[in-house]
Enzyme design. Structure first.
Site, short mmCIF file in Angstrom:
data_model
loop_
_atom_site.label_atom_id
_atom_site.label_comp_id
_atom_site.label_asym_id
_atom_site.label_seq_id
_atom_site.Cartn_x
_atom_site.Cartn_y
_atom_site.Cartn_z
N SER A 19 3.10 5.53 3.44
CA SER A 19 1.61 5.67 2.80
C SER A 19 1.27 6.79 2.24
O SER A 19 1.74 8.07 2.59
CB SER A 19 0.81 5.35 4.17
OG SER A 19 -0.57 5.60 3.71
N THR A 65 -4.16 -0.13 8.39
CA THR A 65 -3.56 -0.96 7.36
C THR A 65 -2.70 -2.04 7.88
O THR A 65 -3.10 -2.35 9.05
CB THR A 65 -3.01 0.08 6.38
OG1 THR A 65 -2.37 -0.72 5.51
CG2 THR A 65 -1.45 0.47 7.21
N LYS A 69 -5.85 -4.82 10.47
CA LYS A 69 -7.20 -4.90 10.09
C LYS A 69 -7.92 -5.80 10.67
O LYS A 69 -9.10 -5.70 11.21
CB LYS A 69 -7.04 -5.17 8.54
CG LYS A 69 -6.73 -4.11 7.68
CD LYS A 69 -6.98 -4.14 6.17
CE LYS A 69 -6.27 -3.16 5.32
NZ LYS A 69 -6.41 -3.40 3.90
N ASP A 105 -12.16 -1.55 1.42
CA ASP A 105 -11.53 -1.97 0.53
C ASP A 105 -12.32 -2.62 -0.51
O ASP A 105 -11.83 -2.55 -1.76
CB ASP A 105 -10.51 -3.04 1.38
CG ASP A 105 -9.54 -2.63 1.68
OD1 ASP A 105 -9.20 -1.46 1.64
OD2 ASP A 105 -8.95 -3.09 2.79
N ALA A 130 -4.35 -15.35 -1.35
CA ALA A 130 -5.81 -15.89 -0.75
C ALA A 130 -5.66 -15.00 0.71
O ALA A 130 -6.08 -15.52 1.56
CB ALA A 130 -5.67 -17.07 -0.49
N GLY A 131 -5.36 -13.81 0.94
CA GLY A 131 -5.08 -12.99 2.04
C GLY A 131 -6.46 -12.31 2.21
O GLY A 131 -7.38 -12.24 1.64
N GLY A 132 -6.03 -10.92 2.95
CA GLY A 132 -7.20 -10.18 3.14
C GLY A 132 -7.56 -9.31 1.98
O GLY A 132 -8.66 -9.21 1.77
N ALA A 133 -6.79 -9.15 0.99
CA ALA A 133 -6.98 -8.33 -0.28
C ALA A 133 -8.03 -9.33 -1.19
O ALA A 133 -8.83 -8.73 -1.99
CB ALA A 133 -5.96 -7.82 -0.92
N GLY A 236 -2.60 -0.51 -7.96
CA GLY A 236 -3.37 -0.48 -6.65
C GLY A 236 -3.53 1.03 -6.08
O GLY A 236 -4.25 1.28 -5.23
P1 NAP Z 1 -2.12 -10.69 3.28
O1 NAP Z 1 -3.27 -10.84 3.99
O2 NAP Z 1 -0.85 -11.13 4.06
O3 NAP Z 1 -2.12 -11.76 2.03
C1 NAP Z 1 -1.10 -11.77 1.18
C2 NAP Z 1 -1.10 -13.16 0.25
O4 NAP Z 1 0.12 -12.94 -0.75
C3 NAP Z 1 -1.18 -14.44 0.90
O5 NAP Z 1 -1.94 -15.25 0.10
C4 NAP Z 1 0.27 -14.84 0.84
O6 NAP Z 1 0.47 -16.30 0.74
C5 NAP Z 1 0.67 -14.20 -0.57
N1 NAP Z 1 2.02 -14.21 -0.79
C6 NAP Z 1 2.55 -13.42 0.05
N2 NAP Z 1 3.95 -13.19 -0.37
C7 NAP Z 1 4.15 -14.08 -1.64
C8 NAP Z 1 4.94 -14.40 -2.59
N3 NAP Z 1 6.36 -14.16 -2.46
N4 NAP Z 1 4.89 -15.19 -3.63
C9 NAP Z 1 3.28 -15.65 -3.59
N5 NAP Z 1 2.39 -15.32 -2.98
C10 NAP Z 1 2.68 -14.53 -1.62
O7 NAP Z 1 -1.95 -9.19 2.52
P2 NAP Z 1 -3.20 -8.45 1.88
O8 NAP Z 1 -3.82 -7.54 2.91
O9 NAP Z 1 -4.09 -9.56 1.17
O10 NAP Z 1 -2.49 -7.67 0.80
C11 NAP Z 1 -2.02 -8.12 -0.38
C12 NAP Z 1 -1.23 -7.10 -1.25
O11 NAP Z 1 -2.37 -6.11 -1.71
C13 NAP Z 1 -0.28 -6.13 -0.55
O12 NAP Z 1 0.74 -5.70 -1.42
C14 NAP Z 1 -1.00 -4.83 -0.24
O13 NAP Z 1 -0.35 -3.72 -0.04
C15 NAP Z 1 -1.90 -4.76 -1.27
N6 NAP Z 1 -3.33 -3.98 -0.85
C16 NAP Z 1 -3.57 -3.07 -1.83
C17 NAP Z 1 -4.51 -2.35 -1.24
C18 NAP Z 1 -5.02 -0.95 -2.08
O14 NAP Z 1 -5.84 -0.26 -1.78
N7 NAP Z 1 -4.39 -0.99 -3.48
C19 NAP Z 1 -5.64 -3.01 -0.18
C20 NAP Z 1 -5.30 -3.98 0.47
C21 NAP Z 1 -3.96 -4.62 0.02
P3 NAP Z 1 0.72 -17.04 1.97
O15 NAP Z 1 -0.50 -17.34 2.80
O16 NAP Z 1 1.47 -18.22 1.40
O17 NAP Z 1 1.67 -16.13 2.69
#
Ligand code: NAP
Length: 269
Positions: A19, A65, A69, A105, A130-133, A236
């Site tokens: 991080s 993180t 969360k 966020d 479709a996750g947290g971000a 990001g």
């Molecule tokens: P999350 O809640 O785990 O959601 C991840 C999403 O990506 C889900 O929809 C998942 O689908 C999909 N996914 C995972 N692996 C995949 C693959 N190989 N191919 C296609 N889709 C895939 O995670 P999150 O918190 O949303 O974070 C997502 C990304 O955003 C991470 O890389 C995180 O580091 C980044 N992020 C960045 C910031 C920033 O400040 N820059 C803030 C938050 C998050 P499934 O449901 O099918 O697994």
């Protein structure tokens, strides 16, 4: 705002060794002349509640993180309206013996779109994931006049569930999702540790912008490909800095020195 000025700040996650938050929050503390420390704590899920209990007893504040969360959201005594709407907490502090959770966020994404220069009112956003971000993207865009979001991804049930929470969000037609898009966002981890693209940016309209929520030491493959195809793109890091700046405001009631934070994580060469 935090009622008591915290002296110790932590980032709760696992893993956290990669991080950048300790670097840029340390720079913000130094620039503001605040006598406090910020450190990353690698906390396994089964340790989270006892760790939170100890932090609360010491009046510690901080960030959260992956993967905590949601669990911190559930553990807080009080939530801001944004944390409640997001169902996730990335920033917390203590108010007496109460643990308060917020979500910066959403504001961080909004500020990063401003930095990119992409249009907000009337935007057509394609959000991959479709996750947290992705939920933060949906919440931020809800305040943009006339904006619409199309969800693209591999998990139809998750996309349907997220779209059901917002009138301006739909599940995209996989055959046409890129048409008319003004901003395409990668909200999956694709490209974080490999050179895969979550989508081909050359498919977007010529003036379509790209935001990758992934960041890494070098530029992400998506940002490189988008720029090669003549499109504006950022990774990001900007959202990370902006959510961190908003968190700092919550803890200390002052706007941090964003230039100092940026310089602490600047890419050289
Ligand atoms: P999350 O809640 O785990 O959601 C991840 C999403 O990506 C889900 O929809 C998942 O689908 C999909 N996914 C995972 N692996 C995949 C693959 N190989 N191919 C296609 N889709 C895939 O995670 P999150 O918190 O949303 O974070 C997502 C990304 O955003 C991470 O890389 C995180 O580091 C980044 N992020 C960045 C910031 C920033 O400040 N820059 C803030 C938050 C998050 P499934 O449901 O099918 O697994």
């Amino acid at each position: 705002m935090s009622a008591t000025r915290p002296r110790r700040l932590v980032l709760l996650g696992s893993p956290v060794s990669h991080s950048l938050s300790p670097r840029f929050q340390g720079a913000a503390l130094k620039a503001a002349g605040v006598d406090a420390t910020y450190e990353a704590l690698d906390v396994a899920p089964h340790q989270l509640l006892p760790v939170l209990h100890a932090l609360r007893a010491d009046g510690v504040a901080g960030n959260v993180t992956i993967p905590h969360k949601r669990a911190v959201h559930d553990a807080c005594d009080d939530l801001t309206p944004m944390a409640r709407a997001a169902g996730a907490v990335n920033t917390f502090w203590c108010d007496g013996d109460r643990l308060v959770g917020d979500n910066t966020d959403v504001g961080g994404f909004d500020a990063a779109v401003t930095a990119l220069g992409s249009r907000k009112d009337g935007a057509v956003v394609a959000c991959v994931g479709a996750g947290g971000a992705a939920a933060a993207v949906c919440l931020a865009t809800a305040s943009w006049a006339g904006a619409r979001v199309r969800l693209v991804g591999r998990n139809p049930a998750a996309m349907e569930a997220l779209a059901a929470r917002f009138p301006h969000v739909t599940v995209a037609d996989p055959a046409t999702w890129w048409q008319g898009v003004t901003l395409a966002v990668n909200a999956t981890p694709v490209g974080m540790t490999d050179d895969r693209l979550p989508f081909d940016p050359a498919r977007l309209p010529a003036d379509g912008d790209v935001m990758d929520l992934v960041y890494r030491v070098d530029e992400t493959p998506l940002v490189r490909a988008a720029r090669r195809s003549g499109r504006r793109a950022i990774d990001g890091l900007e959202m990370l800095l902006q959510q961190g700046a908003l968190a700092f405001e919550r803890w200390f009631g002052v706007v941090p020195d964003l230039a100092a934070m940026r310089a602490a994580v600047a890419r050289h060469g």
